[in-house]
Structures are given as C-alpha cells and as structure tokens.
Motif scaffolding. Structure first.
Motif, PDB file in Angstrom:
ATOM      1  N   UNK A 107      93.605  86.309  89.237  1.00  0.00           N
ATOM      2  CA  UNK A 107      92.756  85.114  89.330  1.00  0.00           C
ATOM      3  C   UNK A 107      93.457  83.903  88.737  1.00  0.00           C
ATOM      4  N   UNK A 108      94.094  84.073  87.588  1.00  0.00           N
ATOM      5  CA  UNK A 108      94.796  82.976  86.915  1.00  0.00           C
ATOM      6  C   UNK A 108      95.875  82.391  87.822  1.00  0.00           C
ATOM      7  N   UNK A 109      96.620  83.256  88.483  1.00  0.00           N
ATOM      8  CA  UNK A 109      97.752  82.820  89.310  1.00  0.00           C
ATOM      9  C   UNK A 109      97.315  82.340  90.690  1.00  0.00           C
ATOM     10  N   UNK A 110      96.411  83.079  91.348  1.00  0.00           N
ATOM     11  CA  UNK A 110      96.076  82.806  92.756  1.00  0.00           C
ATOM     12  C   UNK A 110      94.747  82.080  92.969  1.00  0.00           C
ATOM     13  N   UNK A 111      93.927  81.942  91.929  1.00  0.00           N
ATOM     14  CA  UNK A 111      92.703  81.159  92.050  1.00  0.00           C
ATOM     15  C   UNK A 111      91.481  81.907  92.536  1.00  0.00           C
ATOM     16  N   UNK A 115      85.844  82.007  86.490  1.00  0.00           N
ATOM     17  CA  UNK A 115      86.612  81.161  87.404  1.00  0.00           C
ATOM     18  C   UNK A 115      88.019  80.944  86.849  1.00  0.00           C
ATOM     19  N   UNK A 116      88.909  80.503  87.717  1.00  0.00           N
ATOM     20  CA  UNK A 116      90.265  80.185  87.293  1.00  0.00           C
ATOM     21  C   UNK A 116      90.236  79.065  86.248  1.00  0.00           C
ATOM     22  N   UNK A 117      89.389  78.092  86.458  1.00  0.00           N
ATOM     23  CA  UNK A 117      89.274  76.982  85.512  1.00  0.00           C
ATOM     24  C   UNK A 117      88.883  77.483  84.114  1.00  0.00           C
ATOM     25  N   UNK A 118      87.895  78.365  84.059  1.00  0.00           N
ATOM     26  CA  UNK A 118      87.462  78.913  82.767  1.00  0.00           C
ATOM     27  C   UNK A 118      88.589  79.719  82.124  1.00  0.00           C
ATOM     28  N   UNK A 119      89.286  80.530  82.902  1.00  0.00           N
ATOM     29  CA  UNK A 119      90.412  81.297  82.362  1.00  0.00           C
ATOM     30  C   UNK A 119      91.448  80.390  81.726  1.00  0.00           C
ATOM     31  N   UNK A 120      91.785  79.319  82.414  1.00  0.00           N
ATOM     32  CA  UNK A 120      92.820  78.411  81.915  1.00  0.00           C
ATOM     33  C   UNK A 120      92.360  77.627  80.694  1.00  0.00           C
ATOM     34  N   UNK A 121      91.053  77.528  80.486  1.00  0.00           N
ATOM     35  CA  UNK A 121      90.523  76.906  79.270  1.00  0.00           C
ATOM     36  C   UNK A 121      90.760  77.793  78.047  1.00  0.00           C
ATOM     37  N   UNK A 122      90.682  79.100  78.238  1.00  0.00           N
ATOM     38  CA  UNK A 122      90.688  79.996  77.083  1.00  0.00           C
ATOM     39  C   UNK A 122      91.933  80.867  76.942  1.00  0.00           C
ATOM     40  N   UNK A 150      98.851  82.356  80.088  1.00  0.00           N
ATOM     41  CA  UNK A 150      99.194  83.540  80.869  1.00  0.00           C
ATOM     42  C   UNK A 150     100.704  83.708  80.961  1.00  0.00           C
ATOM     43  N   UNK A 151     101.157  84.926  80.722  1.00  0.00           N
ATOM     44  CA  UNK A 151     102.525  85.338  80.991  1.00  0.00           C
ATOM     45  C   UNK A 151     102.430  86.296  82.173  1.00  0.00           C
ATOM     46  N   UNK A 152     102.395  85.744  83.386  1.00  0.00           N
ATOM     47  CA  UNK A 152     102.174  86.549  84.584  1.00  0.00           C
ATOM     48  C   UNK A 152     103.321  87.520  84.838  1.00  0.00           C
ATOM     49  N   UNK A 153     104.524  87.137  84.479  1.00  0.00           N
ATOM     50  CA  UNK A 153     105.679  88.008  84.701  1.00  0.00           C
ATOM     51  C   UNK A 153     105.535  89.327  83.938  1.00  0.00           C
TER      52      UNK A 153
END
Length: 76
Positions: free
Chosen positions: A62-66, A3-10, A13-16
């Motif tokens: 997923x990180x950016x758009x959920x 999930x996005x939540x799990x990604x943001x826990x660990x 992100x440098x999406x650019x």
C-alpha cells in the motif's frame, strides 16, 4: 480502512528490506525511528494502526503502490 496517506503520516518505509519505522510517538513504548510490528504466532509481522491489525507486507505494498493488494502477495 487504512490509506496510503495515513501510512505516510505515521511510518517511514524501507521497501527494499520490507520494513516500516514509526515516525510518531505512540504511548510510552513506541518512539520515532523504532521498527514497527511484531512477529505473530503464524510467523507474519503484524502492525497495529488505529485499533486494527495489518500484515506488514500488505502495508508496504500500500505504501509503495497506493492500494492494498487484491489477492495474496509474496511477502518474502
């Protein structure tokens, strides 16, 4: 499924630039701030999370758009 939540826990992100960096320590080799993933034999960056491997470009989406993309995305 990740999930996005799990990604943001660990990860940070440098999406650019299409990069994920570990926020957590994972074993003896992975430290916070280290670039996540490895280049597979197919030339894609793969990242292992919770005993499953994902393509980095899909995780960044997923990180950016959920949500994970429904079809292929241009990872370049």
């Amino acid at each position: 499924m990740i999930t996005q939540e799990r990604l943001k826990e660990i990860f940070d992100c440098d999406a650019e630039n299409g990069l994920l960096f570990w926020k957590i320590e994972k074993g003896t080799k992975i430290k916070p701030g280290m670039l996540a993933g490895y280049v597979s034999s197919q030339g894609y960056v793969d990242i292992g999370i919770d005993s499953k491997y994902y393509k980095a470009h899909r995780l960044i989406w997923l990180y950016v758009y959920g949500e994970l993309p429904e079809s292929q995305i241009d990872h370049v």
